[in-house]
Design a protein around this motif. Structure first.
Motif, PDB file in Angstrom:
ATOM      1  N   SER A   9      11.570  12.151  11.356  1.00 43.24           N
ATOM      2  CA  SER A   9      12.737  11.408  10.872  1.00 43.24           C
ATOM      3  C   SER A   9      13.273  12.139   9.646  1.00 43.24           C
ATOM      4  O   SER A   9      12.550  12.911   9.011  1.00 43.24           O
ATOM      5  CB  SER A   9      12.399   9.952  10.525  1.00 43.24           C
ATOM      6  OG  SER A   9      11.652   9.884   9.344  1.00 43.24           O
ATOM      7  N   CYS A  10      14.544  11.897   9.351  1.00 39.20           N
ATOM      8  CA  CYS A  10      15.176  12.514   8.171  1.00 39.20           C
ATOM      9  C   CYS A  10      16.002  11.453   7.462  1.00 39.20           C
ATOM     10  O   CYS A  10      16.484  10.516   8.097  1.00 39.20           O
ATOM     11  CB  CYS A  10      16.170  13.609   8.566  1.00 39.20           C
ATOM     12  SG  CYS A  10      15.511  14.888   9.615  1.00 39.20           S
ATOM     13  N   VAL A  28       5.578  -1.111   1.493  1.00 44.81           N
ATOM     14  CA  VAL A  28       4.972   0.197   1.256  1.00 44.81           C
ATOM     15  C   VAL A  28       5.692   0.806   0.057  1.00 44.81           C
ATOM     16  O   VAL A  28       6.918   0.900   0.044  1.00 44.81           O
ATOM     17  CB  VAL A  28       5.076   1.122   2.495  1.00 44.81           C
ATOM     18  CG1 VAL A  28       4.515   2.499   2.181  1.00 44.81           C
ATOM     19  CG2 VAL A  28       4.325   0.519   3.682  1.00 44.81           C
ATOM     20  N   SER A  29       4.906   1.145  -0.969  1.00 45.15           N
ATOM     21  CA  SER A  29       5.479   1.797  -2.154  1.00 45.15           C
ATOM     22  C   SER A  29       4.931   3.219  -2.204  1.00 45.15           C
ATOM     23  O   SER A  29       3.992   3.550  -1.473  1.00 45.15           O
ATOM     24  CB  SER A  29       5.080   1.044  -3.424  1.00 45.15           C
ATOM     25  OG  SER A  29       3.706   1.262  -3.703  1.00 45.15           O
ATOM     26  N   SER A  30       5.502   4.056  -3.081  1.00 48.96           N
ATOM     27  CA  SER A  30       5.006   5.446  -3.133  1.00 48.96           C
ATOM     28  C   SER A  30       3.901   5.618  -4.166  1.00 48.96           C
ATOM     29  O   SER A  30       3.065   6.485  -4.025  1.00 48.96           O
ATOM     30  CB  SER A  30       6.152   6.400  -3.459  1.00 48.96           C
ATOM     31  OG  SER A  30       6.610   6.201  -4.785  1.00 48.96           O
ATOM     32  N   ASP A  31       3.890   4.818  -5.242  1.00 51.45           N
ATOM     33  CA  ASP A  31       3.083   5.129  -6.431  1.00 51.45           C
ATOM     34  C   ASP A  31       3.272   6.602  -6.799  1.00 51.45           C
ATOM     35  O   ASP A  31       2.311   7.302  -7.133  1.00 51.45           O
ATOM     36  CB  ASP A  31       1.595   4.788  -6.218  1.00 51.45           C
ATOM     37  CG  ASP A  31       0.815   4.824  -7.525  1.00 51.45           C
ATOM     38  OD1 ASP A  31       1.436   4.974  -8.601  1.00 51.45           O
ATOM     39  OD2 ASP A  31      -0.428   4.705  -7.459  1.00 51.45           O
ATOM     40  N   THR A  49       7.867   8.250   1.596  1.00 52.48           N
ATOM     41  CA  THR A  49       7.626   6.897   2.126  1.00 52.48           C
ATOM     42  C   THR A  49       8.531   6.553   3.313  1.00 52.48           C
ATOM     43  O   THR A  49       8.049   6.147   4.374  1.00 52.48           O
ATOM     44  CB  THR A  49       7.835   5.848   1.012  1.00 52.48           C
ATOM     45  OG1 THR A  49       7.108   6.275  -0.132  1.00 52.48           O
ATOM     46  CG2 THR A  49       7.342   4.491   1.438  1.00 52.48           C
ATOM     47  N   ALA A  50       9.836   6.714   3.133  1.00 57.62           N
ATOM     48  CA  ALA A  50      10.765   6.273   4.187  1.00 57.62           C
ATOM     49  C   ALA A  50      10.657   7.159   5.422  1.00 57.62           C
ATOM     50  O   ALA A  50      10.682   6.648   6.562  1.00 57.62           O
ATOM     51  CB  ALA A  50      12.193   6.259   3.656  1.00 57.62           C
ATOM     52  N   ILE A  51      10.511   8.481   5.228  1.00 54.64           N
ATOM     53  CA  ILE A  51      10.426   9.334   6.429  1.00 54.64           C
ATOM     54  C   ILE A  51       9.077   9.152   7.129  1.00 54.64           C
ATOM     55  O   ILE A  51       8.971   9.340   8.337  1.00 54.64           O
ATOM     56  CB  ILE A  51      10.714  10.827   6.144  1.00 54.64           C
ATOM     57  CG1 ILE A  51       9.779  11.407   5.092  1.00 54.64           C
ATOM     58  CG2 ILE A  51      12.170  11.061   5.802  1.00 54.64           C
ATOM     59  CD1 ILE A  51       9.857  12.934   5.003  1.00 54.64           C
ATOM     60  N   TYR A  52       8.047   8.763   6.385  1.00 58.07           N
ATOM     61  CA  TYR A  52       6.759   8.463   7.023  1.00 58.07           C
ATOM     62  C   TYR A  52       6.888   7.220   7.908  1.00 58.07           C
ATOM     63  O   TYR A  52       6.446   7.205   9.063  1.00 58.07           O
ATOM     64  CB  TYR A  52       5.680   8.255   5.959  1.00 58.07           C
ATOM     65  CG  TYR A  52       4.376   7.718   6.506  1.00 58.07           C
ATOM     66  CD1 TYR A  52       3.653   8.439   7.457  1.00 58.07           C
ATOM     67  CD2 TYR A  52       3.880   6.491   6.092  1.00 58.07           C
ATOM     68  CE1 TYR A  52       2.462   7.937   7.978  1.00 58.07           C
ATOM     69  CE2 TYR A  52       2.691   5.986   6.593  1.00 58.07           C
ATOM     70  CZ  TYR A  52       1.994   6.717   7.544  1.00 58.07           C
ATOM     71  OH  TYR A  52       0.823   6.213   8.055  1.00 58.07           O
ATOM     72  N   LEU A  53       7.521   6.164   7.384  1.00 59.95           N
ATOM     73  CA  LEU A  53       7.719   4.964   8.198  1.00 59.95           C
ATOM     74  C   LEU A  53       8.666   5.267   9.365  1.00 59.95           C
ATOM     75  O   LEU A  53       8.475   4.758  10.480  1.00 59.95           O
ATOM     76  CB  LEU A  53       8.245   3.810   7.340  1.00 59.95           C
ATOM     77  CG  LEU A  53       7.279   3.320   6.245  1.00 59.95           C
ATOM     78  CD1 LEU A  53       7.891   2.161   5.468  1.00 59.95           C
ATOM     79  CD2 LEU A  53       5.921   2.905   6.820  1.00 59.95           C
ATOM     80  N   THR A 107       0.862  -1.177   0.000  1.00 66.39           N
ATOM     81  CA  THR A 107       0.000   0.000   0.000  1.00 66.39           C
ATOM     82  C   THR A 107       0.903   1.232   0.000  1.00 66.39           C
ATOM     83  O   THR A 107       2.124   1.103  -0.058  1.00 66.39           O
ATOM     84  CB  THR A 107      -0.975  -0.003   1.189  1.00 66.39           C
ATOM     85  OG1 THR A 107      -1.923   1.060   1.018  1.00 66.39           O
ATOM     86  CG2 THR A 107      -0.260   0.189   2.518  1.00 66.39           C
ATOM     87  N   CYS A 108       0.287   2.418   0.012  1.00 67.99           N
ATOM     88  CA  CYS A 108       1.062   3.650  -0.106  1.00 67.99           C
ATOM     89  C   CYS A 108       0.765   4.564   1.087  1.00 67.99           C
ATOM     90  O   CYS A 108      -0.332   4.497   1.657  1.00 67.99           O
ATOM     91  CB  CYS A 108       0.694   4.410  -1.383  1.00 67.99           C
ATOM     92  SG  CYS A 108       0.631   3.364  -2.833  1.00 67.99           S
ATOM     93  N   PRO A 109       1.686   5.466   1.421  1.00 65.45           N
ATOM     94  CA  PRO A 109       1.465   6.353   2.572  1.00 65.45           C
ATOM     95  C   PRO A 109       0.138   7.117   2.490  1.00 65.45           C
ATOM     96  O   PRO A 109      -0.532   7.291   3.511  1.00 65.45           O
ATOM     97  CB  PRO A 109       2.660   7.313   2.506  1.00 65.45           C
ATOM     98  CG  PRO A 109       3.739   6.501   1.887  1.00 65.45           C
ATOM     99  CD  PRO A 109       3.045   5.630   0.869  1.00 65.45           C
TER     100      PRO A 109
END
Ligand code: ZN
Length: 429
Positions: free
Chosen positions: A397-398, A290-293, A319-323, A245-247
């Motif tokens: 996160s960064c 989790v992908s961005s699409d 995506t990565a900073i959301y996770l 799924t996506c963020p």
């Protein structure tokens, strides 16, 4: 010899530990337990930081890099710079470009462009069309091709059983946009009708349709992408297939579309009840990746009228900073981030030599700082699409730095620095 030295915490399938990682000429050459005094052309010394962790390079399974006739929306260069800004080191490029990647000639041009312009490693999904069905076997043989992207308007090609045969013969992936085509009513005039009629049942029915067809033909490698519906997740597990799924489906519900075309996306955002169920599916480990699409458009296109503006949300930098944000808030563990962005995508893509800090593996590393905050404004984005549904949102996160093939391609304080020599899937399988 070109040497990068990383000192600090690392995380992979062996868990969290403090290490010194030496990358020479693009390859992980040595790993030492603990911090060792070694010099190199570039030394990234985070040995005193407990909030900074290096992961094997993150993979985005689903991205639209446009280019060709849509270069005004995004190019391979701008989109992969955005990707490394978001900590992504391998991208899966979707074929609904203009012209579409459904024949050998366009595929060759795409690969050439990636080799010349990309800041990440890459692979390509191809489209199928009845007009160029004779090209499918040649495209699937290509080592840069991960498999076939199946769009709803192409489900009918599965009536041709040779598609299943070729996917099995070349051990390639069927990655599916799950929305049952004959139930999508594109002729609804009201936006609310378009969204409600294109509801979440259509997705689950499509998972059942393609899941059943694939199971009957003995296809092992099927992946349902950008799922929005918790029931689709459960159904895909019933067939033993994978989902991402996506963020945006985890963060937003559909009411947002009424005031702002930036939230228009296909499949559409869902109700708050479904969003929160999907979020809980993520937390309970039922979602594989989790992908961005990432689907960028021109700013003017997305600031226009909701009925006619193009669907798509640009999010490869999020995506990565959301996770990472979910980790900082205590919702996810480091293991979840590793599984969602590295381990499971590697498994889905059948990459046997990827996803670990081991000697001889290509030097792709994503370094995340959980002790800092990223606030989104259009001017910090590297994508050509300078607008965002995440505008004014802050994530705890960064991305500290991104290394692709032993080249430091992004550093938080310096921006994109060097271009790597991108490679493709065959280097990892
Ligand atoms: Zn897409």
């Amino acid at each position: 010899m070109n040497r990068i030295v990383y000192k600090g915490l690392i995380y992979d399938r062996n868990g969290l530990r403090k290490s010194t990682v030496i990358i020479e000429d693009g390859i992980i050459a040595r790993i030492y337990d603990g911090i060792v005094d070694i010099s190199g052309e570039i030394v990234l010394d985070y040995s005193n930081y407990n909030s900074i962790v290096a992961f094997p390079g993150f993979i985005d399974l689903h991205i639209h890099l446009r280019d060709f006739n849509y270069a005004y929306k995004e190019t391979i260069e701008s989109g992969t710079k955005a990707a490394v800004h978001g900590g992504i080191t391998i991208v899966g490029d979707m074929p609904n470009t203009s012209p579409r990647i459904d024949n050998q000639s366009v595929l060759s041009k795409r690969i050439k462009l990636f080799k010349e312009k990309s800041y990440t490693d890459f692979y390509i999904y191809v489209d199928v069309s009845i007009e160029s069905i004779s090209d499918i076997e040649d495209m699937l043989k290509n080592p840069h091709v991960a498999g076939i992207k199946l769009y709803p308007d192409k489900y009918y090609v599965l009536a041709n059983e040779s598609i299943f045969h070729l996917l099995k013969k070349y051990d390639k992936l069927l990655i599916v946009h799950p929305e049952e085509p004959y139930l999508i009513n594109i002729f609804e005039e009201e936006l609310i009708e378009q969204i409600i009629k294109r509801d979440y049942h259509i997705e689950a029915i499509a998972v059942n349709h393609i899941g059943l067809a694939s199971e009957i033909h003995g296809l092992k490698r099927v992946h349902f992408t950008h799922v929005t519906n918790p029931y689709s997740v459960l159904l895909s597990k019933r067939y033993g297939y994978t989902v991402d799924t996506c963020p945006h489906y985890l963060m937003f519900s559909y009411e947002r579309i009424f005031n702002n075309c930036k939230y228009k996306v296909l499949p559409p955002l869902r109700t708050e009840a479904h969003r929160s169920l999907l979020f809980n599916m993520l937390l309970s480990g039922n979602i594989d990746a989790v992908s961005s699409d990432h689907a960028p458009h021109g700013v003017l296109e997305k600031t226009c009228c909701p009925m006619t503006c193009p669907p798509g949300i640009n999010g490869v930098e999020i995506t990565a900073i959301y996770l990472g944000h979910l980790y900082s808030l205590g919702y996810l563990g480091l293991k979840d981030i590793y599984e969602l962005l590295v381990f499971n995508p590697s498994r889905i893509l059948n990459l046997k030599h990827y996803g670990n800090f081991s000697k001889g593996i290509r030097g792709n590393i994503s370094i995340v700082n959980f002790g800092c905050t990223t606030c989104i404004k259009p001017d910090i984005l590297y994508t050509r699409a300078k607008y965002s549904v995440y505008d004014n949102m802050c994530f705890k996160s960064c991305i500290e730095a991104t290394i692709v093939g032993g080249v430091l391609v992004y550093h938080r304080l310096k921006g994109t620095i060097n271009k790597p020599n991108p490679v493709s899937l065959n280097n990892f399988s």
